[in-house]
Design an enzyme around this catalytic site. Structure first.
Site, PDB file in Angstrom:
ATOM      1  N   GLY A 259       0.703  -1.236   0.135  1.00  0.00           N
ATOM      2  CA  GLY A 259       0.226  -0.033   0.040  1.00  0.00           C
ATOM      3  C   GLY A 259       0.874   1.280  -0.017  1.00  0.00           C
ATOM      4  O   GLY A 259       2.112   0.998   0.097  1.00  0.00           O
ATOM      5  N   SER A 260       0.197   2.292  -0.118  1.00  0.00           N
ATOM      6  CA  SER A 260       0.956   3.724  -0.350  1.00  0.00           C
ATOM      7  C   SER A 260       1.493   3.885   1.128  1.00  0.00           C
ATOM      8  O   SER A 260       2.730   4.433   0.989  1.00  0.00           O
ATOM      9  CB  SER A 260       0.051   4.574  -0.573  1.00  0.00           C
ATOM     10  OG  SER A 260      -0.942   5.148   0.148  1.00  0.00           O
TER      11      SER A 260
ATOM     12  N   ASP B 109       3.343  -2.643   8.310  1.00  0.00           N
ATOM     13  CA  ASP B 109       2.251  -2.623   7.354  1.00  0.00           C
ATOM     14  C   ASP B 109       1.341  -1.413   7.633  1.00  0.00           C
ATOM     15  O   ASP B 109       1.076  -1.107   8.563  1.00  0.00           O
ATOM     16  CB  ASP B 109       1.644  -4.051   7.069  1.00  0.00           C
ATOM     17  CG  ASP B 109       0.763  -4.230   5.867  1.00  0.00           C
ATOM     18  OD1 ASP B 109       0.718  -3.459   5.109  1.00  0.00           O
ATOM     19  OD2 ASP B 109       0.420  -5.365   5.607  1.00  0.00           O
TER      20      ASP B 109
ATOM     21  N   ALA C  74      -2.895   0.109   7.073  1.00  0.00           N
ATOM     22  CA  ALA C  74      -4.111  -0.411   7.422  1.00  0.00           C
ATOM     23  C   ALA C  74      -5.185   0.222   6.471  1.00  0.00           C
ATOM     24  O   ALA C  74      -5.080   1.421   6.396  1.00  0.00           O
ATOM     25  CB  ALA C  74      -4.568  -0.675   8.708  1.00  0.00           C
TER      26      ALA C  74
ATOM     27  N   LYS D  18      -8.111  -4.689   6.712  1.00  0.00           N
ATOM     28  CA  LYS D  18      -6.696  -4.498   5.664  1.00  0.00           C
ATOM     29  C   LYS D  18      -7.196  -5.126   4.394  1.00  0.00           C
ATOM     30  O   LYS D  18      -8.242  -5.894   4.500  1.00  0.00           O
ATOM     31  CB  LYS D  18      -5.573  -5.162   6.261  1.00  0.00           C
ATOM     32  CG  LYS D  18      -5.020  -4.258   7.264  1.00  0.00           C
ATOM     33  CD  LYS D  18      -3.507  -4.955   7.656  1.00  0.00           C
ATOM     34  CE  LYS D  18      -2.684  -5.443   6.554  1.00  0.00           C
ATOM     35  NZ  LYS D  18      -2.390  -4.359   5.763  1.00  0.00           N
ATOM     36  N   GLY D  19      -6.576  -4.909   3.494  1.00  0.00           N
ATOM     37  CA  GLY D  19      -7.047  -5.759   1.973  1.00  0.00           C
ATOM     38  C   GLY D  19      -7.240  -4.476   0.932  1.00  0.00           C
ATOM     39  O   GLY D  19      -7.795  -5.034   0.224  1.00  0.00           O
ATOM     40  N   GLY D  20      -7.621  -3.349   1.291  1.00  0.00           N
ATOM     41  CA  GLY D  20      -7.795  -2.250   0.259  1.00  0.00           C
ATOM     42  C   GLY D  20      -6.974  -2.509  -0.861  1.00  0.00           C
ATOM     43  O   GLY D  20      -7.373  -2.270  -2.091  1.00  0.00           O
TER      44      GLY D  20
ATOM     45  N   GLU E 137      -0.404 -10.665   3.556  1.00  0.00           N
ATOM     46  CA  GLU E 137      -0.354  -9.676   4.480  1.00  0.00           C
ATOM     47  C   GLU E 137      -0.622 -10.515   6.048  1.00  0.00           C
ATOM     48  O   GLU E 137       0.438 -10.427   6.917  1.00  0.00           O
ATOM     49  CB  GLU E 137      -1.143  -8.437   4.654  1.00  0.00           C
ATOM     50  CG  GLU E 137      -0.546  -7.444   3.345  1.00  0.00           C
ATOM     51  CD  GLU E 137      -1.571  -6.403   3.255  1.00  0.00           C
ATOM     52  OE1 GLU E 137      -1.117  -5.231   2.846  1.00  0.00           O
ATOM     53  OE2 GLU E 137      -2.834  -6.576   3.448  1.00  0.00           O
TER      54      GLU E 137
HETATM   55  C1  5RP Z   1      -3.151  -3.600   1.178  1.00  0.00           C
HETATM   56  C2  5RP Z   1      -3.636  -3.198   2.454  1.00  0.00           C
HETATM   57  C3  5RP Z   1      -3.144  -1.903   3.005  1.00  0.00           C
HETATM   58  O1  5RP Z   1      -2.121  -1.691   3.952  1.00  0.00           O
HETATM   59  C4  5RP Z   1      -4.214  -0.628   3.021  1.00  0.00           C
HETATM   60  O2  5RP Z   1      -4.949  -1.011   2.012  1.00  0.00           O
HETATM   61  C5  5RP Z   1      -3.640   0.654   3.468  1.00  0.00           C
HETATM   62  O3  5RP Z   1      -3.051   1.289   2.217  1.00  0.00           O
HETATM   63  P1  5RP Z   1      -2.723   2.628   1.982  1.00  0.00           P
HETATM   64  O4  5RP Z   1      -1.511   2.961   2.886  1.00  0.00           O
HETATM   65  O5  5RP Z   1      -2.257   2.852   0.713  1.00  0.00           O
HETATM   66  O6  5RP Z   1      -3.854   3.597   2.461  1.00  0.00           O
HETATM   67  O7  5RP Z   1      -4.057  -3.689   3.451  1.00  0.00           O
HETATM   68  O8  5RP Z   1      -3.759  -4.987   1.018  1.00  0.00           O
END
Ligand code: 5RP
Length: 229
Positions: free
Chosen positions: A29-30, A83, A85, A96-98, A105
């Site tokens: 993720g970002s 990681d 979230a 998580k999982g966006g 993960e």
């Molecule tokens: C990816 C995830 C990411 O950690 C979650 O989506 C957060 O992403 P971001 O830091 O871009 O907001 O779970 O599967």
């Protein structure tokens, strides 16, 4: 401070917990990518770590920036995973999982002695569920699995659309070759019950509720980073 600056602040604070010789789980993720960029600078300056990436996307960035990688089979036990979230509540329950990487993960976080979550203030919620819950499913029997999830949700008093995640013209496919349903429940008052019962549906590979996994969270806001534990 804009959103990216907050992610960098959280990543910087997490980097303080990384020590020479560590075996690291590296999130997706970002926000996790900001961590990878900072980690790469430390590696270039002499820090010795080995990372296990939680997605092909993270692996590509690590390789591009020179962060040494191993597979989870080569490093089956890790010291620390860092990681992002999509949501975190006061009890450190996560959605998580966006980014579609929830299965790897979760496997990587479970293999780690500690997991640090890095996020900006917008991810902190009172009750999980505003962010649609990603549920990774086997492509076989998709409708059967969807009906089973709907029935379970209704037994738990949850309602809301369950949408197959799309990418271009077709379904979004995870690194493991699975699909994702995003469940728009709005509120998940009993995340523990939902987590356990989702895992009992055969077509469900994994879900995005991470419970009792995070050691603490580093939350960055306009005034700086704070720890949630
Ligand atoms: C990816 C995830 C990411 O950690 C979650 O989506 C957060 O992403 P971001 O830091 O871009 O907001 O779970 O599967």
């Amino acid at each position: 401070m804009d959103a990216r600056e907050m992610k960098i602040k959280a990543a910087e604070a997490a980097l303080q917990h990384v020590e020479n010789g560590m075996r690291l789980g590296i999130g997706t993720g970002s926000t996790a990518e900001e961590f990878v960029r900072l980690l790469a600078e430390k590696v270039a300056a002499g820090l010795k770590v080995e990372g296990v990436p939680t997605s092909e996307r993270t692996a590509r960035l690590c390789l591009e920036l020179g962060v040494p990688l191993k597979s989870l089979d080569e490093l089956p036990e890790l010291d620390l995973t860092i990681d992002g979230a999509d949501e975190v509540d006061a009890a450190l329950r996560l959605v998580k999982g966006g980014g579609g990487a929830l299965l790897r993960e979760k496997i990587v976080a479970s293999a780690s002695s500690r997991m640090i979550v890095i996020a900006d203030e917008t991810k902190v919620v009172e009750t999980l569920g505003k962010f649609p819950l990603p549920i990774e499913v086997n492509p076989f029997g998709l409708t059967t699995t969807r009906i089973a999830i709907e029935k379970l949700a209704s037994r738990l008093g949850l309602s809301g659309e369950i949408k197959l995640r799309k990418s271009g013209d077709g379904p979004f496919t995870t690194d493991g070759g699975h699909y994702i349903f995003d469940a728009f429940f709005g509120r998940i008052p009993d995340a523990e019950a939902l987590a356990i019962q989702l895992n009992s549906i055969p077509g469900v590979v994994e879900h995005g509720l991470f419970i009792n996994m995070a050691s603490f969270a580093i939350i960055a806001g306009p005034a700086g980073a704070r720890t949630l534990q």
